[in-house]
Design a protein around this motif. Structure first.
Motif: not given
Lengths: 252, 585, 128
Positions: A138-141, A144-148, A151, A183, A187, A189, B111-113, B115, B140, C96
């Motif tokens: 799982l990875q929340t938006p 994802l935004d933290a490393y996007k 990348s 990057r 992430d 993950r 991703r969806q909210p 995750g 990607h 942040r």
């Protein structure tokens, strides 16, 4: 051939012939000046109509494959995303990317980067040993935004061409490689930050950088490698302080 | 210069470093660690054309409301029943796992909210099952996979080596001859098995989304080595390319709700049996119909005079304005970037001019379900190959998972073969020497003033567009085939001005031109033989699908005298008998 | 095989070819002047500790034209150093607030604010 009328622009292209012993020389070519033509279109026009021996790399012509980086009027640019009309009336200088050995004409040797890339371990490193794939990590938006941003690097080498430190010290790991390490560190993950820091804390790692900031300025994909390097310095400094204060905890 | 040396011997050699080639390499490194694996490509792996894929990758994740059968049916009907259903069933079954694998390797899927990975709609698909990384999915996926391969230090890479010939002896493929571009040396690398993963051949046409490198090299190498090419008449036009550049505007723009409108602002697809317009996207309907039907609708619309003239041909418009800046920036940022850069328009406020553009080759090196290409030791995967899951028309977002599924399958099959294959025969050295002589002769041939690679290539491209566009006829293709023969003679006689060896792009372009000529010929001959209309192959002289005679693949093979021969191969039907393709109703 | 590649030489005045390179080298050079100011302060402290006569002679020395010139130059370099560093810091900091990255202007502004507060405090200490 170098007629500089309204509809033409002179491209001053640096040629280097490896079978001759002479240093590179600029050669002028006149090409049509059309509003939708990029510098790359101009080079292709030269190659098709004037001199088929002109050597340069290109492929996607849409700014994503990273092949066609060159110095245009002294600035590292993706030639497929740089328009001739922005340099009218010309002449526009087209040179190979700075800081790299030149193979022929506008083709440079980037093998140094390709050898550095694996050293920062740009892949997902996990603490757990996953053998069976059972659904996604799982990875929340927000995660994802933290490393996007980091990348987005297309390995076009413009940042290496802009970096005076790399020009002076080719052992320096360089902007794109360090940005890629960041990057993966960012992430959610990944668990490999420790391993990468061990590599980047060395002299040729982040400390080579003196924060000129040119890498970020020339990056066509807004990756901000300078930012990545400075953040790594903060991490490395913290690590050094921790190692000093808590010697037994270090290296865990 | 030391030419003709055999510089290395591997168990399995991948030709091509895009998604399919790299996936094959990792599959072998993971499952057969004792084997010696190498990847050879004419560009650095991250420059491969997989990088340009935008919209997404489909894989039915069965625990939602989707099923594998539905994905299979969409693919079968999308292929106009020319896809092999055993291959399609294997494909849909393995695609989800492959996409998850890429997730574990770090691909930044959107991703969806909560995750979980987000899905979007795609053309011709009845369910939302396409994973995406904004609209840079291929970029990607390729970078995540390439960076993962760096972990496997045992995978040897030959970056910027251009393969000119497959070594075949004793009925087996045993390696390649290639030019190391950096030095210009002509060298041989032997291998027990070779996997072709060199991508497509869009450069045989003038107006294409394809990159400069997509010159059908793997297909031409296989053809010359004696392996057949399959279904080469099926060339996909993507309905939305930018005029002049041919840069792709992803189908995802329509999946997110974009409309295609004609000169009157009218959503013209409703006139072509593709459904009725509604404000929000409806699956398998209107703008989410299959690419062949949408591109054909454009031609009719142009004939009716309802398109808009532009300096680079007739265009229709893609309207994204109602989607709003926020959605465009989060889901389609690359579309906006490309429009701003190359058309100087902002899709948030303006219409995007688009026209159909050559995008994908459904045909390719004939392989079985494990990538085996009909010659011992030869495998193929990705766009180079024709398994066939795409049949007469590929559905958008099926090609990226195809690279993964069949890249992995062919890698594993090649590894298994290589594990028991006999060593390289001594006779290949003679072939290497032959090839060195051929290439040296080409390098030494003086260039004439009145002809050159670029000119011949341009004429070939315009010939192909005229002969084998969205609509074709027997006479147009016959005329084209004659013209291609004349161009072949000129290409064979072309000389090289550049006398230096390192990075001789003129030499490479001449060799690529020879590949393009071979591919062009195959496209036209296969098209002439198929006297029906199916999917992307539309003949105005045979406007109907003819299952009685043509529910079959076309194989093109070189006879001993070098002339091409066409034969038919039955399509594998498992569970879905041929039926009508229904969209929007 | 011999290396046929061309290795471009690094020119002595490479840093004059671009404004940003020039500013960068000037910023690096500014460290010399920082060192000078540190030395100047140490000398001042030493003079204070040695009594009134030493203090007076220190200021006589500090009033000589060449010391004033050096200090003016040092001040200019310090301003350059401060401004360029303040401009670069947002890149090094990923701050942040409620999940959104703090804009660069906020970080730069905060630094100038901090500089003002510290300067005012010192001024109050010295001038009161």
């Amino acid at each position: 051939m170098t007629d500089e009328s309204d509809d033409n622009i002179t491209m001053r292209v640096t040629r280097y012939r490896p079978d001759k012993n002479d240093p590179p020389v600029p050669v002028d070519y006149g090409v049509p000046l059309r509003k939708e033509w990029t510098v790359l279109d101009g080079l292709n026009h030269i190659k098709a109509e004037q001199d088929e021996s002109l050597a340069f790399r290109w492929s996607c012509r849409m700014g994503i494959c990273g092949s066609c980086g060159m110095n245009v009027d002294g600035e590292p640019r993706l030639t497929c995303a740089t328009f001739l009309s922005d340099y009218a009336p010309g002449p526009v200088r087209v040179e190979p990317l700075a800081n790299f050995p030149v193979v022929k004409d506008l083709v440079v040797d980037i093998n140094d980067f390709m050898e550095k890339l694996p050293r920062v371990k740009p892949w997902i490193i996990r603490d757990d040993d996953v053998t069976e794939i059972d659904g996604e990590y799982l990875q929340t938006p927000e995660e994802l935004d933290a490393y996007k941003q980091f990348s987005m690097c297309i390995n076009c080498m413009l940042c290496y061409a802009a970096c005076p430190v790399y020009g002076l010290d080719p052992d320096f790991m360089g902007p794109a490689a360090i940005a890629l390490a960041e990057r993966y560190d960012l992430d959610s993950r990944d668990h490999g930050a420790r391993e990468r820091l061990d590599v980047l804390i060395e002299h040729e790692g982040v400390w080579g950088c003196t924060f000129v900031g040119e890498c970020t300025r020339v990056c066509p994909k807004h990756v901000d490698p300078a930012g990545a390097i400075q953040r790594y310095k903060v991490k490395a400094a913290k690590e050094s302080v921790m190692a000093f204060l808590l010697p037994r905890a270090a290296g865990r | 210069m030391a030419d003709g040396e055999v510089v290395a011997d591997h168990d399995v050699l991948m030709i091509g470093g895009g998604l399919a080639g790299l996936r094959a390499a990792v599959a072998i490194a993971e499952t057969s660690a004792h084997l010696d694996v190498a990847v050879m490509s004419k560009v650095y792996p991250m420059r491969s054309h997989s990088v340009s894929a935008e919209g997404g990758a489909a894989g039915a994740i069965a625990d939602d409301d989707d099923t594998l059968d539905e994905h299979a049916y969409d693919t079968v009907s999308g292929s106009d029943w020319l896809g092999d259903q055993d291959a399609i069933e294997a494909f849909v079954a393995e695609a989800p796992r492959e996409l998850l694998q890429l997730e574990h390797w770090g691909c930044p899927w959107s991703r969806q909210p909560d995750g979980r990975i987000a899905v979007r709609a795609f053309g011709g698909m009845k369910k939302m099952r396409t994973w995406f990384a904004a609209d840079k999915t291929g970029f990607h996926m390729l970078h995540a996979l390439f960076q993962t391969t760096l972990k496997y230090r045992e995978v040897t890479r030959y970056d910027e080596w251009f393969v000119t010939r497959l070594l075949v002896d004793d009925g087996r493929v045993q390696g390649v001859v290639a030019i190391e571009l950096m030095t210009g040396r002509i060298q041989a690398v032997t291998a027990k098995a070779v996997v072709l993963a060199t991508g497509g051949c869009g450069k045989v046409f003038p107006f294409t989304t394809n990159a400069n490198i997509n010159t059908g090299d793997g297909m031409a190498l296989a053809l010359r080595a004696g392996a057949p090419l399959k279904d080469m008449e099926f060339v996909q036009y993507h309905p939305t390319g930018l005029p002049f550049t041919g840069i792709l505007i992803t189908e995802a723009a329509r999946a997110e709700g974009g409309w295609l409108v004609n000169a009157d602002g009218y959503r013209y697809l409703q006139d072509y049996d593709l459904g009725t317009p509604s404000p929000t996207p409806v699956l398998r309907s209107m703008e989410l119909g299959p690419r062949d039907r949408l591109s054909q609708a454009f031609v009719h619309e142009a004939e009716k005079g309802r398109t808009t003239a532009s300096p680079y041909g007739e265009v229709v418009h893609l309207d994204l304005r109602h989607l709003g800046e926020k959605l465009i920036d989060s889901k389609l940022p690359f579309v906006r970037e490309l429009c701003l850069k190359y058309e100087r328009i902002d899709p948030v406020h303006e219409l995007i001019p688009v026209r159909p553009v050559i995008h994908y080759m459904m045909g390719g090196v004939h392989t079985d379900i494990d990538g085996a290409a009909g010659l011992d030791g030869l495998y193929a995967a990705g766009e180079t190959a024709c398994v066939s899951i795409n049949g007469a028309n590929r559905l958008g977002s099926n090609s990226l998972p195809e690279c993964l599924v069949f890249g992995a399958r062919s890698g594993r099959a090649a590894a298994e073969y290589a594990g028991s294959a006999p060593p390289t025969t001594a006779a290949v050295q003679a072939q290497v020497d032959d090839e060195v002589r051929r290439l040296r002769a080409l390098l030494d041939r003086p260039a004439g003033d009145d002809d050159g690679v670029a000119r011949i290539r341009e004429e070939l491209q315009s010939t192909m567009e005229e002969a084998a566009g969205i609509y074709r006829t027997g006479p147009s293709m016959e005329k084209g085939a004659d013209a291609v023969q004349a161009l072949r003679e000129r290409a064979d006689a072309v000389g090289i001005r550049d006398t230096s060896r390192p990075f001789n792009t003129e030499l490479v372009a001449a060799l690529e031109l020879a590949n393009l000529v071979d591919i062009g010929e195959c496209i036209l001959l296969s098209g002439l033989a198929r006297e029906e209309s199916r999917g992307a192959h539309q003949r105005t002289d045979f406007p109907a699908r003819d299952d009685e005679h043509f529910l079959a693949h076309h194989l093109v093979r070189r006879a001993d005298d070098g002339s091409p021969r066409i034969e038919q191969l039955p399509v594998t039907i498992t569970r879905w008998p041929p039926g009508e393709r229904v969209y929007g109703r | 095989m011999s290396d046929t590649r061309y290795h471009p030489p690094v020119r002595l005045f490479w840093w004059t070819t671009k404004r940003s390179y020039f500013l960068f080298v000037m910023r690096e050079l500014s460290s010399l002047f920082v060192a000078w100011l540190v030395l100047f302060l140490i000398l001042l402290v030493r003079a204070v500790s040695r009594g009134e006569a030493a203090y007076e002679s220190f200021w006589d020395w500090a009033d000589t034209p060449w010391v004033v010139a050096i200090n003016l130059l040092a001040f200019a370099f310090l301003v350059l150093h401060t401004v360029t560093w303040f401009n670069l810091t947002p890149q090094a900091m990923d701050l942040r607030l409620r999940g959104r990255r703090l804009p660069a202007s906020a970080i730069i502004g905060a630094q100038y604010g901090g500089l003002l507060v510290v300067s005012a405090a010192i001024a109050w200490l010295v001038l009161r």
